[in-house]
Design a protein around this motif. Structure first.
Motif, PDB file in Angstrom:
ATOM      1  N   ILE A 155       0.834  -1.203   0.000  1.00 19.99           N
ATOM      2  CA  ILE A 155       0.000   0.000   0.000  1.00 19.99           C
ATOM      3  C   ILE A 155       0.869   1.253   0.000  1.00 19.99           C
ATOM      4  N   LYS A 156       1.939   1.244   0.779  1.00 24.27           N
ATOM      5  CA  LYS A 156       2.853   2.388   0.811  1.00 24.27           C
ATOM      6  C   LYS A 156       3.424   2.670  -0.568  1.00 24.27           C
ATOM      7  N   HIS A 157       3.846   1.624  -1.262  1.00 26.49           N
ATOM      8  CA  HIS A 157       4.466   1.814  -2.569  1.00 26.49           C
ATOM      9  C   HIS A 157       3.468   2.311  -3.605  1.00 26.49           C
ATOM     10  N   VAL A 158       2.246   1.822  -3.530  1.00 27.36           N
ATOM     11  CA  VAL A 158       1.202   2.331  -4.439  1.00 27.36           C
ATOM     12  C   VAL A 158       0.978   3.814  -4.190  1.00 27.36           C
ATOM     13  N   ARG A 159       0.921   4.221  -2.937  1.00 25.99           N
ATOM     14  CA  ARG A 159       0.675   5.629  -2.595  1.00 25.99           C
ATOM     15  C   ARG A 159       1.842   6.520  -2.993  1.00 25.99           C
ATOM     16  N   ILE A 160       3.060   6.017  -2.812  1.00 25.37           N
ATOM     17  CA  ILE A 160       4.235   6.802  -3.216  1.00 25.37           C
ATOM     18  C   ILE A 160       4.177   7.078  -4.711  1.00 25.37           C
ATOM     19  N   ALA A 161       3.856   6.044  -5.492  1.00 28.15           N
ATOM     20  CA  ALA A 161       3.758   6.218  -6.941  1.00 28.15           C
ATOM     21  C   ALA A 161       2.650   7.208  -7.290  1.00 28.15           C
ATOM     22  N   GLU A 162       1.504   7.083  -6.651  1.00 25.64           N
ATOM     23  CA  GLU A 162       0.387   7.986  -6.923  1.00 25.64           C
ATOM     24  C   GLU A 162       0.765   9.430  -6.602  1.00 25.64           C
ATOM     25  N   ASP A 163       1.423   9.634  -5.480  1.00 24.73           N
ATOM     26  CA  ASP A 163       1.812  10.991  -5.077  1.00 24.73           C
ATOM     27  C   ASP A 163       2.783  11.616  -6.080  1.00 24.73           C
ATOM     28  N   LEU A 164       3.565  10.781  -6.754  1.00 21.33           N
ATOM     29  CA  LEU A 164       4.511  11.270  -7.757  1.00 21.33           C
ATOM     30  C   LEU A 164       3.882  11.383  -9.143  1.00 21.33           C
ATOM     31  N   GLY A 165       2.624  10.970  -9.249  1.00 16.05           N
ATOM     32  CA  GLY A 165       1.957  10.992 -10.551  1.00 16.05           C
ATOM     33  C   GLY A 165       2.414   9.889 -11.474  1.00 16.05           C
ATOM     34  N   LEU A 166       2.900   8.791 -10.922  1.00 15.51           N
ATOM     35  CA  LEU A 166       3.403   7.679 -11.721  1.00 15.51           C
ATOM     36  C   LEU A 166       2.319   6.626 -11.913  1.00 15.51           C
ATOM     37  N   SER A 167       2.355   5.949 -13.042  1.00 14.68           N
ATOM     38  CA  SER A 167       1.431   4.840 -13.271  1.00 14.68           C
ATOM     39  C   SER A 167       1.954   3.599 -12.549  1.00 14.68           C
ATOM     40  N   THR A 168       1.024   2.844 -11.973  1.00 13.22           N
ATOM     41  CA  THR A 168       1.398   1.674 -11.185  1.00 13.22           C
ATOM     42  C   THR A 168       0.795   0.416 -11.782  1.00 13.22           C
ATOM     43  N   GLY A 169       1.641  -0.568 -12.047  1.00 15.38           N
ATOM     44  CA  GLY A 169       1.179  -1.888 -12.450  1.00 15.38           C
ATOM     45  C   GLY A 169       1.290  -2.842 -11.281  1.00 15.38           C
ATOM     46  N   VAL A 170       0.347  -3.768 -11.190  1.00 13.92           N
ATOM     47  CA  VAL A 170       0.377  -4.795 -10.142  1.00 13.92           C
ATOM     48  C   VAL A 170       0.411  -6.148 -10.821  1.00 13.92           C
ATOM     49  N   TYR A 171       1.423  -6.930 -10.513  1.00 16.25           N
ATOM     50  CA  TYR A 171       1.558  -8.261 -11.090  1.00 16.25           C
ATOM     51  C   TYR A 171       1.231  -9.287 -10.006  1.00 16.25           C
ATOM     52  N   GLU A 172       0.088  -9.946 -10.165  1.00 14.52           N
ATOM     53  CA  GLU A 172      -0.352 -10.949  -9.198  1.00 14.52           C
ATOM     54  C   GLU A 172       0.206 -12.306  -9.611  1.00 14.52           C
ATOM     55  N   SER A 173       0.907 -12.955  -8.692  1.00 16.88           N
ATOM     56  CA  SER A 173       1.521 -14.244  -9.003  1.00 16.88           C
ATOM     57  C   SER A 173       1.619 -15.070  -7.726  1.00 16.88           C
ATOM     58  N   PHE A 174       1.088 -16.286  -7.778  1.00 13.06           N
ATOM     59  CA  PHE A 174       1.194 -17.177  -6.615  1.00 13.06           C
ATOM     60  C   PHE A 174       2.661 -17.450  -6.289  1.00 13.06           C
ATOM     61  N   ARG A 175       3.451 -17.755  -7.314  1.00 11.43           N
ATOM     62  CA  ARG A 175       4.844 -18.104  -7.074  1.00 11.43           C
ATOM     63  C   ARG A 175       5.652 -16.913  -6.564  1.00 11.43           C
ATOM     64  N   CYS A 176       5.471 -15.771  -7.194  1.00 11.12           N
ATOM     65  CA  CYS A 176       6.198 -14.571  -6.750  1.00 11.12           C
ATOM     66  C   CYS A 176       5.680 -14.067  -5.408  1.00 11.12           C
ATOM     67  N   GLY A 177       4.428 -14.365  -5.105  1.00 13.54           N
ATOM     68  CA  GLY A 177       3.843 -13.882  -3.855  1.00 13.54           C
ATOM     69  C   GLY A 177       4.103 -14.780  -2.672  1.00 13.54           C
ATOM     70  N   SER A 178       4.740 -15.936  -2.904  1.00 15.50           N
ATOM     71  CA  SER A 178       4.945 -16.920  -1.833  1.00 15.50           C
ATOM     72  C   SER A 178       6.342 -16.798  -1.245  1.00 15.50           C
ATOM     73  N   ASP A 179       6.503 -15.902  -0.272  1.00 20.99           N
ATOM     74  CA  ASP A 179       7.769 -15.800   0.437  1.00 20.99           C
ATOM     75  C   ASP A 179       7.766 -16.809   1.586  1.00 20.99           C
ATOM     76  N   VAL A 180       8.932 -17.217   1.998  1.00 22.85           N
ATOM     77  CA  VAL A 180       9.072 -18.260   3.021  1.00 22.85           C
ATOM     78  C   VAL A 180       9.537 -17.620   4.324  1.00 22.85           C
ATOM     79  N   ASP A 181       8.642 -17.604   5.304  1.00 23.12           N
ATOM     80  CA  ASP A 181       8.948 -16.995   6.600  1.00 23.12           C
ATOM     81  C   ASP A 181       8.597 -17.894   7.772  1.00 23.12           C
ATOM     82  N   GLU A 182       7.490 -18.631   7.657  1.00 21.29           N
ATOM     83  CA  GLU A 182       6.948 -19.410   8.758  1.00 21.29           C
ATOM     84  C   GLU A 182       7.011 -20.906   8.431  1.00 21.29           C
ATOM     85  N   PRO A 183       6.974 -21.779   9.458  1.00 20.79           N
ATOM     86  CA  PRO A 183       7.009 -23.219   9.205  1.00 20.79           C
ATOM     87  C   PRO A 183       5.974 -23.722   8.196  1.00 20.79           C
ATOM     88  N   PRO A 184       4.711 -23.256   8.211  1.00 24.64           N
ATOM     89  CA  PRO A 184       3.761 -23.750   7.206  1.00 24.64           C
ATOM     90  C   PRO A 184       4.156 -23.407   5.765  1.00 24.64           C
TER      91      PRO A 184
END
Length: 223
Positions: A155-184
């Motif tokens: 959310i912070k990064h989207v707002r920073i881009a908006e405040d600068l007048g920049l266009s924002t793309g969002v790439y939704e990806s299960f693989r890219c979105g799966s960071d490893v932090d917890e045992p599960p």
């Protein structure tokens, strides 16, 4: 397409502390290194790759291997945001010769095809959200942008881009979105990854349990 420089922040000291209930300190360091190399394998087709290390670079085989593969290992004792923003400013001072892709080092499921999809997404800034509102990857095409990680950084990064007048793309990806932090999270690696991280977990005795219950991790370990 403009050239792309890849930066991967990496921390080895006290790596992945939230996995301390299932992995020793030495095992967590091995896991962090395996994930880093999986991420590098996924992004290396784009061009120059730099690993930004907060810790002093150890004189050990894994790091020698990275150097031998032609990757830059850069020491930077600063915290994440100032370290990355300093790199952005350094590229600006050079006339912004290439766009900048910042990739987190704990995305072992990510593949080159995922990275290709990210690069094809339009926007002055393209963000890959992680689970829980974080930012797993961010492609910066406009040198005015600066990062602000931690917390709900997507959310912070989207707002920073908006405040600068920049266009924002969002790439939704299960693989890219799966960071490893917890045992599960380890079960996702065992199911979906074919890289170094999955092999390491198997060598450490991890296997799928065959059960799918929210109260269980989904794996067993043969110690």
């Amino acid at each position: 397409m403009r050239p792309i420089k890849v930066v991967i922040p990496f921390k080895l000291d006290c790596a992945k502390s939230r996995l301390s209930s299932v992995l020793s300190s030495e095992e967590r360091e091995k896991l962090a290194l395996a994930m880093l190399e999986d991420v590098i394998d996924a992004v290396s087709g784009l061009g120059k790759v730099a690993v930004l290390m907060k810790d002093p670079i150890p004189d050990e085989a894994p790091f020698d291997r990275l150097k031998s593969r032609g990757f830059d290992l850069l020491e930077c004792p600063q915290e994440l945001d100032p370290a990355l923003n300093s790199m952005i400013e350094a590229e600006v001072s050079k006339g912004w010769p290439s766009d900048l892709l910042i990739a987190m080092a704990d995305l072992p499921l990510m593949s080159p095809s995922d990275v290709e999809g990210l690069v094809k997404t339009p926007g002055d800034v393209v963000i890959v959200p992680g689970r829980g509102g974080g930012t797993n990857l961010i492609l910066i095409r406009d040198p005015r942008f600066r990062v602000r990680y931690y917390g709900l950084s997507f959310i912070k990064h989207v707002r920073i881009a908006e405040d600068l007048g920049l266009s924002t793309g969002v790439y939704e990806s299960f693989r890219c979105g799966s960071d490893v932090d917890e045992p599960p999270d380890l079960v996702e690696v065992l199911i979906h990854s074919r890289g170094r991280t999955a092999e390491l977990l198997k060598d450490l005795g991890f296997a799928l349990s065959g059960k799918r219950e929210k109260t269980r991790a989904g794996w067993v370990r043969d110690r």
